[in-house]
Design a protein around this motif. Structure first.
Motif: not given
Length: 282
Positions: A158-185
């Motif tokens: 609305l104000n024509n202003k630039k910005g930066s968004i940094i969302l914290i993801g996780s390596m768990s978004g691209t691999i499957v962790n072991d040994p703990q089960p956490q499919c929804m995370y």
């Protein structure tokens, strides 16, 4: 040609003077380090978390740290940034929008840096995962990431202003962790990574950069509590990391400052920056 090769044009600045940063998960271990780093670079900071009392205590500690350490950046600026505390459930879109607007009003500025560290993980075998828990974690980790991004971006657009968004993801978004089960995370963090790509494409025309920082295992107070008395879990995790150790929260400050800086990362958007000690290499 002289101006092109000037020091100011070539060497990136990581100063954040005049900027307002919103950090969700503001009372957490990662936020405690990030908030201090941003203050040291001159940014005002709004800490946002569900528990107001805990967040107020965190803000008080950061303010005290800023006063004590201002001598380190006095040659650059004599300003001691303002740090405020806010209660908000990021899984509630209306609560998020109301809170973010109030932050801008309180600081008399439009926030132009968002760092979303809010989120959580829980362990259930996939076949036994309770539906209510599955819905809850997706609402915070997944929808919450969208709600905070949306509420943050609207005033900028609305104000024509630039910005930066940094969302914290996780390596768990691209691999499957072991040994703990956490499919929804894992599912939620994979969604965050692709949400970032989508927002980066849509909001590039508004000069809003959107990136993901995906950490590996971090030795936050919460993680230390999880592995306390469970050396087999700690050993299992570290055995899969080429560097053979988990990260300290401070080891993510450089990545945050890079993605926050208008000059250092001006051409970086839609990127998933993985900082995991080499975990994904194996």
């Amino acid at each position: 040609m002289t101006d092109y090769y000037s020091y100011e044009n070539i060497v990136p600045s990581f100063r954040l003077d005049g900027r307002l940063a919103i950090i969700t998960g503001g009372s957490g271990g990662l936020a405690s380090v990030i908030s201090r780093a941003l203050v040291a670079q001159g940014a005002d900071v709004a800490l946002v978390d569900v528990n107001l009392e805990r967040t107020q205590a965190a803000a008080k500690e950061v303010n005290a740290w800023a006063v004590e350490n201002q001598k380190h950046w006095a040659s650059t600026s004599s300003y001691i940034p303002k740090v405020s505390a806010w209660s908000c459930n990021i899984g509630d879109a209306i609560n998020v929008e109301t809170t973010f607007l109030a932050i801008n009003t309180e600081h008399d500025n439009i926030a132009d840096l968002l760092i979303n560290t809010a989120g959580y993980c829980e362990n259930f075998a996939a076949e036994d995962y309770p539906p209510t828990n599955a819905e809850a974690i997706m609402k915070v980790n997944g929808l919450g990431s969208f709600y905070v991004s949306q509420a943050f971006a609207k005033p900028l657009i609305l104000n024509n202003k630039k910005g930066s968004i940094i969302l914290i993801g996780s390596m768990s978004g691209t691999i499957v962790n072991d040994p703990q089960p956490q499919c929804m995370y894992n599912m939620s963090k994979a969604g965050v990574i692709h949400l970032v790509r989508s927002l980066a494409c849509e909001w590039a025309k508004y000069n809003i950069r959107v990136n993901t920082l995906s950490p590996g295992y971090i030795l936050t107070p919460l993680t230390r509590n999880v592995i306390s008395g469970h050396t087999e879990m700690k050993d299992a995790w570290e055995s899969k990391i080429p560097m053979k150790r988990m990260a300290e929260p401070k080891e993510f400050v450089g990545s945050i400052l890079y993605l926050a800086s208008d000059s250092a990362s001006s051409y970086t958007t839609g990127h998933n920056l993985v900082v995991d000690g080499g975990y994904e290499c194996w």
